[in-house]
Design an enzyme around this catalytic site. Structure first.
Site, PDB file in Angstrom:
ATOM      1  N   CYS A  62       0.829  -1.211   0.000  1.00 10.76           N
ATOM      2  CA  CYS A  62       0.000   0.000   0.000  1.00 10.76           C
ATOM      3  C   CYS A  62       0.864   1.262   0.000  1.00 10.76           C
ATOM      4  O   CYS A  62       1.520   1.537  -0.988  1.00 10.76           O
ATOM      5  CB  CYS A  62      -1.013  -0.021   1.148  1.00 10.76           C
ATOM      6  SG  CYS A  62      -2.302   1.216   0.873  1.00 10.76           S
ATOM      7  N   HIS A  91      -3.938  -4.941   0.189  1.00 15.46           N
ATOM      8  CA  HIS A  91      -3.490  -5.306   1.540  1.00 15.46           C
ATOM      9  C   HIS A  91      -3.534  -6.819   1.737  1.00 15.46           C
ATOM     10  O   HIS A  91      -4.460  -7.338   2.357  1.00 15.46           O
ATOM     11  CB  HIS A  91      -4.370  -4.617   2.596  1.00 15.46           C
ATOM     12  CG  HIS A  91      -4.046  -3.178   2.802  1.00 15.46           C
ATOM     13  ND1 HIS A  91      -3.051  -2.749   3.654  1.00 15.46           N
ATOM     14  CD2 HIS A  91      -4.582  -2.061   2.258  1.00 15.46           C
ATOM     15  CE1 HIS A  91      -2.989  -1.425   3.632  1.00 15.46           C
ATOM     16  NE2 HIS A  91      -3.910  -0.982   2.788  1.00 15.46           N
ATOM     17  N   GLU A 141      -1.971  -8.556   3.778  1.00 12.42           N
ATOM     18  CA  GLU A 141      -1.875  -8.929   5.204  1.00 12.42           C
ATOM     19  C   GLU A 141      -3.249  -9.050   5.863  1.00 12.42           C
ATOM     20  O   GLU A 141      -3.391  -9.734   6.879  1.00 12.42           O
ATOM     21  CB  GLU A 141      -0.988  -7.925   5.963  1.00 12.42           C
ATOM     22  CG  GLU A 141      -1.656  -6.616   6.382  1.00 12.42           C
ATOM     23  CD  GLU A 141      -1.883  -5.623   5.241  1.00 12.42           C
ATOM     24  OE1 GLU A 141      -1.532  -5.939   4.086  1.00 12.42           O
ATOM     25  OE2 GLU A 141      -2.423  -4.526   5.509  1.00 12.42           O
TER      26      GLU A 141
END
Ligand code: MN
Length: 230
Positions: A96, A207, A209
């Protein structure tokens, strides 16, 4: 277990969990204590995380009215981490804000505000907590013969697309020298870059994660951690 230096940000939890799931040892950096040169000597890999906008003067632009003030000193610290990691060929995984910082650190520029500068019907910003962090926002087209394509291979449709979340209003504009764009959103916004000349240097605009519980993008973290064993 490879030590993974994680750029400190407002919400480190999901990055830490993703690194752990992939077999790495998370080290959240404290810029006041952890000097960039010693970080890159000690760490196996560098994980650049989300956060506020990169300061436009760092890529020769004047701030767009939407500019969301950067955290004091963070840009300079992370640019130094990138420079030293690239010098030492330490693996970099940039997420990001991280892909944006990586591009700026290597001489590229950014789209400062997608809604006003590149308007389209694609939703690049589904903010939390109104939206779940792993809510799908749009598809991306992944370029064949790329590191990213190899890592998300099993998730790709026949048309080489896959679904991602999205929480950004900026994006890579002019690409830094040496990098290749390896994923685009349907509106042409850059969603991944990589430097094939390095052992592992990958930036993604979504994202991954946020999916640590369900593991959709754990192969990205696993490959990063594998490259970080040295
Ligand atoms: Mn997006």
């Amino acid at each position: 277990m490879p030590l993974i230096a994680i750029a400190r940000c407002g919400k480190t939890h999901d990055y830490i969990e993703s690194v752990r799931s992939a077999g790495g040892e998370p080290w959240v950096l404290d810029p006041a204590v952890d000097r960039a040169d010693s970080v890159i000597r000690a760490a196996g890999g560098l994980l650049l995380t989300g956060g506020d906008d990169v300061r436009p003067d760092l890529y020769g632009a004047t701030p767009h009215p939407s500019f969301e003030g950067s955290e004091a000193g963070r840009d300079e610290y992370e640019i130094e981490l990138v420079s030293r990691a690239i010098e030492a060929d330490v693996p970099i995984f940039a997420i990001c804000r991280g892909i944006q910082l990586l591009n700026v650190a290597r001489g590229g520029t950014l789209v400062q505000d997608i809604p006003t500068e590149r308007p389209s019907t694609v939703s690049h910003r589904l903010p939390t907590p109104a939206h779940a962090a792993d809510e799908i926002a749009h598809t991306i087209h992944v370029e064949p013969d790329s590191l990213l394509s190899a890592l998300v291979g099993s998730r790709l449709s026949d048309a080489a697309t896959c679904s991602v979340n999205s929480r950004h209003h900026q994006a890579v504009d002019r690409l830094a020298d040496g990098f290749r764009i390896t994923a685009f959103a349907p509106d042409g916004i850059v969603e991944a870059v990589e430097d094939a000349g390095r052992q592992f240097c990958l930036g993604v605009q979504w994202h991954p994660e946020s999916f640590y519980r369900t593991g959709e993008f754990i192969p990205l973290f696993e490959a990063f951690v594998r490259a970080s064993r040295r």
